[in-house]
Design a protein around this motif. Structure first.
Motif, short mmCIF file in Angstrom:
data_model
loop_
_atom_site.label_atom_id
_atom_site.label_comp_id
_atom_site.label_asym_id
_atom_site.label_seq_id
_atom_site.Cartn_x
_atom_site.Cartn_y
_atom_site.Cartn_z
N GLY A 378 -10.08 5.11 -1.09
CA GLY A 378 -8.77 4.66 -0.65
C GLY A 378 -8.47 5.30 0.68
O GLY A 378 -8.95 6.40 0.99
N ILE A 379 -7.66 4.65 1.50
CA ILE A 379 -7.35 5.14 2.84
C ILE A 379 -6.00 4.57 3.25
O ILE A 379 -5.57 3.54 2.73
CB ILE A 379 -8.47 4.72 3.83
CG1 ILE A 379 -8.31 5.39 5.19
CG2 ILE A 379 -8.53 3.22 3.98
CD1 ILE A 379 -9.47 5.13 6.12
N ALA A 380 -5.33 5.23 4.18
CA ALA A 380 -4.03 4.77 4.66
C ALA A 380 -4.05 4.69 6.18
O ALA A 380 -4.63 5.54 6.85
CB ALA A 380 -2.91 5.70 4.20
N GLY A 381 -3.41 3.68 6.72
CA GLY A 381 -3.31 3.49 8.16
C GLY A 381 -2.72 2.12 8.45
O GLY A 381 -2.48 1.32 7.55
N ASP A 382 -2.51 1.84 9.72
CA ASP A 382 -1.96 0.55 10.14
C ASP A 382 -3.11 -0.40 10.41
O ASP A 382 -3.50 -0.63 11.56
CB ASP A 382 -1.09 0.73 11.38
CG ASP A 382 -0.43 -0.57 11.84
OD1 ASP A 382 -0.53 -1.58 11.09
OD2 ASP A 382 0.15 -0.58 12.93
N PHE A 383 -3.66 -0.97 9.37
CA PHE A 383 -4.87 -1.77 9.50
C PHE A 383 -4.60 -3.22 9.90
O PHE A 383 -5.54 -3.93 10.26
CB PHE A 383 -5.67 -1.71 8.20
CG PHE A 383 -6.38 -0.41 8.01
CD1 PHE A 383 -7.62 -0.19 8.59
CD2 PHE A 383 -5.80 0.62 7.29
CE1 PHE A 383 -8.27 1.03 8.44
CE2 PHE A 383 -6.44 1.84 7.13
CZ PHE A 383 -7.69 2.04 7.72
N ASN A 384 -3.34 -3.67 9.84
CA ASN A 384 -3.06 -5.03 10.29
C ASN A 384 -2.27 -5.05 11.60
O ASN A 384 -1.89 -6.11 12.09
CB ASN A 384 -2.33 -5.83 9.21
CG ASN A 384 -0.93 -5.30 8.93
OD1 ASN A 384 -0.61 -4.17 9.31
ND2 ASN A 384 -0.11 -6.09 8.26
N GLY A 385 -2.01 -3.87 12.17
CA GLY A 385 -1.41 -3.80 13.49
C GLY A 385 0.05 -4.20 13.57
O GLY A 385 0.53 -4.57 14.64
N ASP A 386 0.79 -4.08 12.45
CA ASP A 386 2.20 -4.47 12.48
C ASP A 386 3.14 -3.31 12.73
O ASP A 386 4.36 -3.46 12.68
CB ASP A 386 2.59 -5.19 11.18
CG ASP A 386 2.56 -4.27 9.95
OD1 ASP A 386 2.10 -3.10 10.08
OD2 ASP A 386 3.00 -4.71 8.87
N GLY A 387 2.58 -2.11 12.99
CA GLY A 387 3.42 -0.95 13.29
C GLY A 387 3.80 -0.12 12.09
O GLY A 387 4.47 0.91 12.24
N GLN A 388 3.39 -0.51 10.88
CA GLN A 388 3.69 0.24 9.67
C GLN A 388 2.41 0.49 8.90
O GLN A 388 1.58 -0.42 8.75
CB GLN A 388 4.68 -0.52 8.78
CG GLN A 388 5.12 0.26 7.54
CD GLN A 388 6.10 -0.52 6.67
OE1 GLN A 388 6.59 -1.57 7.07
NE2 GLN A 388 6.37 -0.02 5.48
N ILE A 389 2.23 1.73 8.40
CA ILE A 389 0.99 2.04 7.69
C ILE A 389 1.00 1.42 6.29
O ILE A 389 2.06 1.17 5.72
CB ILE A 389 0.76 3.56 7.59
CG1 ILE A 389 1.85 4.24 6.77
CG2 ILE A 389 0.65 4.17 8.98
CD1 ILE A 389 1.56 5.72 6.51
N GLU A 390 -0.19 1.19 5.77
CA GLU A 390 -0.33 0.70 4.40
C GLU A 390 -1.47 1.44 3.71
O GLU A 390 -2.32 2.06 4.36
CB GLU A 390 -0.60 -0.81 4.37
CG GLU A 390 -1.89 -1.27 4.99
CD GLU A 390 -1.74 -1.76 6.43
OE1 GLU A 390 -2.64 -2.47 6.90
OE2 GLU A 390 -0.74 -1.42 7.09
N LEU A 391 -1.46 1.42 2.40
CA LEU A 391 -2.57 1.92 1.59
C LEU A 391 -3.60 0.81 1.48
O LEU A 391 -3.26 -0.33 1.16
CB LEU A 391 -2.08 2.31 0.20
CG LEU A 391 -3.18 2.56 -0.86
CD1 LEU A 391 -3.96 3.82 -0.54
CD2 LEU A 391 -2.57 2.61 -2.26
N VAL A 392 -4.86 1.14 1.72
CA VAL A 392 -5.96 0.19 1.48
C VAL A 392 -6.65 0.60 0.19
O VAL A 392 -7.12 1.74 0.06
CB VAL A 392 -6.95 0.17 2.64
CG1 VAL A 392 -8.07 -0.84 2.37
CG2 VAL A 392 -6.25 -0.18 3.95
#
Length: 454
Positions: A378-392
């Motif tokens: 699992g990892i967290a970051g702004d992976f879709n580039g919308d300015g808000q981080i998410e959990l992957v």
């Protein structure tokens, strides 16, 4: 408190020249719109036959480190902005099943290092147009050992510890250039890359213990491994009986114990500022036969300062993943997955008073495969580039990845992508020199799938 470091995906960089429950009341559990199976760009095997060597390191270049857990404080949070789910994945054919992946920026490109389940090492230099196989200093690690990658300029090398090191843990760099590692005997060893400088015996470290390090060179780890709570979901029956903090010289500062029959059920805490007061906090998973797992927070003096609700049943686990500004207004929150092998519920917590309060959850996602020693799925970051981080996180059969994001009404899975097989490695990410975030995962068919920016 900010570390003087560059964070890039699974890389926590240090400059050595100068860090199953019911939904919350207002949670909205949405389902990500399934995407059509992308046509992955396969990398022809002949492109990887001629391995090239990297140029010598520039002596004045900063030293950067890459580990499967992304950062040396145990917080699986990365910087940069990605383009998932729009990016077309690229598949790299491997010589076997990938266990571990680490990545780092390499000039204008990215470097991907894969360790197979046999210990064989493969490395690739990748940009938006081509891939090239890279020869590192070693082509084999002890089977099962996670990698530690050292970067200086465009020079990359894997750190291979002495023969007495546990093959289930990797060395950890200290800010002054020394390293520490877990010995097979359970000792903590201080090492300069060639010579043993010191050894702390009688710690009885878990074979898979992760040694966390802060900007001052202090070392945080779980000690006094015990099988008194033999849940055994991470590949063995050993869990931490205590958490200990050491100074940069290896001197013991304090220990805090889990009163029997409880243990600290993980390979390390998360060492991050959870209440935004400028001081690091220590987030652990405490578990026992009657109550199952419970999140608990200690301050840097070793005092217990906050707890979450226990699950209420033995042999039930919580997998803590990351601390970061997940909240819809940037609130700092802790994310975990409740019972990742059963209920599979991603949960978000805020620290309120002396309690960790769940503010949102989303069922149907996991970050661990039962029996696996890999806790970095699992990892967290702004992976879709919308300015808000998410959990992957993964879907239950580990064939898809999903981005789970906090909303004003709770949390939702906002994107999902197939991985082309069943996941067998950690999730690896890297921020390139332009700030773009790449993501990769290996699957059991001997493939590394990488999502870039196009």
């Amino acid at each position: 408190m900010k570390w003087k470091v560059l964070l890039f995906g699974f890389v926590f960089a240090t400059m050595l020249s100068a860090c199953n429950a019911s939904p919350a009341a207002e949670a909205v559990n949405l389902t990500a719109t399934p995407l059509p199976e992308p046509t992955a760009t396969s990398i022809p095997s002949e492109q990887a036959q001629e391995a090239t060597s990297l140029p010598p390191a520039a002596s004045d270049a900063p030293i950067l480190w890459a580990v499967p857990a992304h950062r040396l404080d145990g917080n699986r949070l990365v910087e940069g902005q990605g383009r998932l789910p729009d990016a077309t994945p690229r598949d790299l054919s491997l010589n076997g099943t990938p266990n571990w992946v680490v990545a780092a920026p390499l000039g204008d490109d990215t470097l991907w290092v894969v360790v197979l389940n046999t210990g064989e090492v493969q490395a690739f230099r990748l940009n938006s147009e081509q891939v090239q196989s890279v020869a590192l200093n070693v082509d084999q690690l002890p089977a099962g050992m996670p990698p530690l990658l050292r970067m200086q300029g465009e020079q990359a090398e894997l750190i291979v510890p002495p023969e007495d090191a546990s093959n289930r843990s990797h060395p950890t760099p200290l800010p002054d250039g020394r390293l520490v590692y877990v010995a097979g005997s359970g000792d903590l060893v201080i090492w300069d890359g060639e010579t043993e400088l010191g050894r702390i015996a009688d710690l009885n470290l878990q074979p898979d213990a992760r040694l966390l390090v802060d900007e001052a060179g202090r070392i945080l780890t779980q000690t006094q491994a015990t099988d008194r709570y033999a849940h055994g979901i991470m590949g063995d029956d050993l869990e931490g009986g205590e958490i200990a903090l050491f100074d940069q010289g290896g001197g013991l500062l304090w220990t805090v114990g889990a009163e029997p029959p409880f243990v600290f059920e993980a390979i390390s805490p998360i060492w991050e500022d959870l209440n935004n007061d400028g001081q690091r906090d220590i987030v652990a998973t405490r578990a026992g036969p009657g109550s199952g797992a419970q999140l608990v927070v200690f301050d840097e003096r070793g005092d217990e300062v906050a707890t979450g609700e226990p699950i209420g049943q033995g042999n039930r686990w919580r997998h803590k993943i990351a601390v970061g500004p997940f909240g819809p207004n940037g609130e700092v929150e802790l994310v975990d997955v409740l019972t990742p092998h059963l209920g599979r519920v991603a949960e978000f917590f805020q620290w309120q008073g002396d309690r960790l309060v769940r503010v949102a959850d989303v069922p149907g996602y996991t970050t661990h495969i039962i029996g696996s020693p890999n806790l970095d799925m699992g990892i967290a970051g702004d992976f879709n580039g919308d300015g808000q981080i998410e959990l992957v996180a993964m879907n239950p059969d580990s064939t898809e990845l999903a981005g789970i994001q906090r909303t004003v009404n709770g949390a939702a899975a906002i994107w999902q992508v197939p991985v082309g097989g069943r996941i067998s490695s950690n999730l690896a990410a890297v921020q390139d020199v332009e700030g773009r975030l790449w993501l990769a995962v290996g699957h059991r068919d001997g493939v590394l799938r990488i999502w870039g920016t196009e």
